[in-house]
Design a protein around this motif. Structure first.
Motif, PDB file in Angstrom:
ATOM      1  N   ASP A 181      44.505  33.548  40.929  1.00  0.00           N
ATOM      2  CA  ASP A 181      43.695  32.976  42.008  1.00  0.00           C
ATOM      3  C   ASP A 181      42.544  33.900  42.414  1.00  0.00           C
ATOM      4  OD1 ASP A 181      45.189  30.673  42.025  1.00  0.00           O
ATOM      5  OD2 ASP A 181      46.498  31.316  43.659  1.00  0.00           O
ATOM      6  N   ASP A 182      41.986  34.592  41.467  1.00  0.00           N
ATOM      7  CA  ASP A 182      40.819  35.450  41.677  1.00  0.00           C
ATOM      8  C   ASP A 182      41.044  36.615  42.635  1.00  0.00           C
ATOM      9  OD1 ASP A 182      38.727  34.575  39.991  1.00  0.00           O
ATOM     10  OD2 ASP A 182      38.524  32.768  41.218  1.00  0.00           O
ATOM     11  N   CYS A 183      42.275  36.789  43.144  1.00  0.00           N
ATOM     12  CA  CYS A 183      42.413  37.842  44.149  1.00  0.00           C
ATOM     13  C   CYS A 183      43.610  38.767  43.975  1.00  0.00           C
ATOM     14  CB  CYS A 183      42.416  37.228  45.550  1.00  0.00           C
ATOM     15  SG  CYS A 183      43.769  36.095  45.842  1.00  0.00           S
ATOM     16  N   VAL A 184      44.598  38.367  43.179  1.00  0.00           N
ATOM     17  CA  VAL A 184      45.759  39.240  42.951  1.00  0.00           C
ATOM     18  C   VAL A 184      45.797  39.598  41.476  1.00  0.00           C
ATOM     19  CG1 VAL A 184      48.292  39.364  42.972  1.00  0.00           C
ATOM     20  CG2 VAL A 184      47.088  38.231  44.853  1.00  0.00           C
ATOM     21  N   ALA A 185      45.967  40.882  41.186  1.00  0.00           N
ATOM     22  CA  ALA A 185      46.064  41.295  39.786  1.00  0.00           C
ATOM     23  C   ALA A 185      47.512  41.605  39.441  1.00  0.00           C
ATOM     24  CB  ALA A 185      45.194  42.518  39.528  1.00  0.00           C
ATOM     25  N   VAL A 186      47.944  41.147  38.275  1.00  0.00           N
ATOM     26  CA  VAL A 186      49.226  41.561  37.711  1.00  0.00           C
ATOM     27  C   VAL A 186      48.879  42.507  36.572  1.00  0.00           C
ATOM     28  CG1 VAL A 186      51.280  40.820  36.450  1.00  0.00           C
ATOM     29  CG2 VAL A 186      50.437  39.445  38.361  1.00  0.00           C
ATOM     30  N   ASP A 187      49.184  43.780  36.780  1.00  0.00           N
ATOM     31  CA  ASP A 187      48.761  44.882  35.920  1.00  0.00           C
ATOM     32  C   ASP A 187      47.241  45.064  35.984  1.00  0.00           C
ATOM     33  OD1 ASP A 187      51.260  45.897  35.229  1.00  0.00           O
ATOM     34  OD2 ASP A 187      51.526  44.401  33.664  1.00  0.00           O
ATOM     35  N   ALA A 188      46.797  46.191  35.450  1.00  0.00           N
ATOM     36  CA  ALA A 188      45.411  46.573  35.755  1.00  0.00           C
ATOM     37  C   ALA A 188      44.715  47.231  34.567  1.00  0.00           C
ATOM     38  CB  ALA A 188      45.413  47.510  36.963  1.00  0.00           C
ATOM     39  N   GLY A 189      45.185  46.927  33.341  1.00  0.00           N
ATOM     40  CA  GLY A 189      44.610  47.584  32.160  1.00  0.00           C
ATOM     41  C   GLY A 189      43.092  47.469  32.108  1.00  0.00           C
ATOM     42  N   SER A 190      42.581  46.235  32.209  1.00  0.00           N
ATOM     43  CA  SER A 190      41.143  46.025  32.050  1.00  0.00           C
ATOM     44  C   SER A 190      40.454  45.694  33.372  1.00  0.00           C
ATOM     45  CB  SER A 190      40.907  44.907  31.030  1.00  0.00           C
ATOM     46  OG  SER A 190      41.742  43.805  31.309  1.00  0.00           O
ATOM     47  N   ILE A 191      41.096  46.015  34.481  1.00  0.00           N
ATOM     48  CA  ILE A 191      40.575  45.557  35.777  1.00  0.00           C
ATOM     49  C   ILE A 191      39.169  46.085  36.083  1.00  0.00           C
ATOM     50  CG2 ILE A 191      41.674  47.380  37.186  1.00  0.00           C
ATOM     51  CD1 ILE A 191      42.351  45.039  39.203  1.00  0.00           C
ATOM     52  N   ALA A 192      38.884  47.315  35.687  1.00  0.00           N
ATOM     53  CA  ALA A 192      37.569  47.876  36.044  1.00  0.00           C
ATOM     54  C   ALA A 192      36.463  47.420  35.115  1.00  0.00           C
ATOM     55  CB  ALA A 192      37.625  49.413  36.035  1.00  0.00           C
ATOM     56  N   THR A 242      34.273  39.989  37.178  1.00  0.00           N
ATOM     57  CA  THR A 242      32.906  39.698  37.624  1.00  0.00           C
ATOM     58  C   THR A 242      32.695  40.421  38.961  1.00  0.00           C
ATOM     59  OG1 THR A 242      33.596  37.792  38.923  1.00  0.00           O
ATOM     60  CG2 THR A 242      33.026  37.380  36.613  1.00  0.00           C
ATOM     61  N   ASN A 243      31.438  40.546  39.367  1.00  0.00           N
ATOM     62  CA  ASN A 243      31.168  41.219  40.644  1.00  0.00           C
ATOM     63  C   ASN A 243      31.830  40.495  41.808  1.00  0.00           C
ATOM     64  OD1 ASN A 243      29.841  43.402  39.687  1.00  0.00           O
ATOM     65  ND2 ASN A 243      27.804  42.449  39.796  1.00  0.00           N
ATOM     66  N   GLU A 244      31.867  39.163  41.719  1.00  0.00           N
ATOM     67  CA  GLU A 244      32.492  38.395  42.789  1.00  0.00           C
ATOM     68  C   GLU A 244      34.002  38.665  42.834  1.00  0.00           C
ATOM     69  OE1 GLU A 244      31.850  34.177  42.629  1.00  0.00           O
ATOM     70  OE2 GLU A 244      32.972  33.938  44.505  1.00  0.00           O
ATOM     71  N   GLN A 245      34.635  38.639  41.658  1.00  0.00           N
ATOM     72  CA  GLN A 245      36.074  38.918  41.613  1.00  0.00           C
ATOM     73  C   GLN A 245      36.359  40.335  42.136  1.00  0.00           C
ATOM     74  OE1 GLN A 245      36.556  38.227  37.412  1.00  0.00           O
ATOM     75  NE2 GLN A 245      37.369  36.162  37.681  1.00  0.00           N
TER      76      GLN A 245
END
Ligand code: ZN
Ligand code: ZN
Length: 258
Positions: free
Chosen positions: A28-39, A43-46
């Motif tokens: 839902d664009d706001c919760v991450a499950v794991d963070a491998g490629s998060i950075a 998108t800038n909005e996400q």
């Protein structure tokens, strides 16, 4: 519920391809499950919306760009980034990643607004809240402490296996769910590498096919993820050959809705 497996591999023009090297699901664009490629793949909005990150286990492919993500947002965070994980995993992140050597201990640091990162220890087998979602975590069978998750928004429920080999508690909670819309499950190595899959506690298509016999729910989408890029085509063929209804390979970058 909208779920995107963030892409992690890009060509020279910056176009994402299907090879999955890192794991990060955006819910839902706001919760991450794991963070491998998060950075690298939001998108800038996400990027401005994510405030809650669940870490299933501390393997690099699941946390690789987490420190960079917090670093990027450091001056602008008006509330701390919340990192949800078991006590054990929090201890490993503090010891091995946010240890002042590999990266700063962000949980000790403040910007002009206050703390920038906060750990939220999660229980096992009991629901906890993450943003608008209710989540249950259970241990799975991986080489380091790892949890699988069932995530619900009140209407839709999706299960994430994380990295695992054959396991039990995960299937108990999955099978107890009244409704389940999708199961996201790993298939890391081709069948010829069964031995490596076993020692590193991952599935091959063959062992996944066996494991799915424990699933008593019928008809939900089964999305395979975590296919090692070097063997992707081979794994895809072997998954197809299982002929399991509604089993597909999840495409990085695409938004799925359940
Ligand atoms: Zn792992
Ligand atoms: Zn992994």
């Amino acid at each position: 519920m909208r779920i995107q497996l963030l892409p992690s591999t890009f060509d020279a023009q910056g176009v994402a391809n299907l090879e999955q090297r890192l794991t990060c699901f955006l819910v839902d664009d706001c919760v991450a499950v794991d963070a491998g490629s998060i950075a690298i793949a939001l998108t800038n909005e996400q990027r401005t919306k994510v405030k809650d990150i669940i870490v299933t286990h501390p393997h690099m492919d699941h946390i690789a760009s987490l420190p960079i993500f917090i670093d990027d947002l450091y001056p602008t965070l008006q509330e701390p980034m919340r990192i949800y994980a078991t006590e054990e995993v929090i201890g490993l992140l503090e010891r091995d990643v946010f240890n002042w050597n590999v990266y700063p201990r962000f949980s000790d640091l403040k910007n002009d607004y206050g703390p920038v990162m906060e750990y939220v220890p999660i229980p096992i087998g009991k629901p906890f809240s993450v943003a608008h979602l209710s989540v249950v975590a259970v241990p799975v069978n991986h080489i380091v402490p790892t949890v699988g998750l069932v995530v619900s928004d009140g209407q839709t429920s999706v299960a994430f296996s994380s990295d695992t080999a054959e396991t039990e508690a995960f299937w108990t909670i999955v099978n107890e769910m009244k409704d389940l819309d999708a199961l996201l499950i790993e298939a890391s190595f081709p069948d010829r590498m069964a031995e490596l899959a076993e020692v590193s506690r991952h599935f091959t298509p063959a062992s996944l096919g066996q494991e799915l016999k424990k699933l008593t729910h019928n008809g939900m989408d089964i999305m395979t993820v975590h296919l090692k890029p070097s063997y992707r085509d081979e794994i895809v063929e072997q998954l197809k050959a299982l002929k399991i209804p509604k089993l597909r390979v999840m495409e990085p970058g695409r938004i799925y809705e359940w």
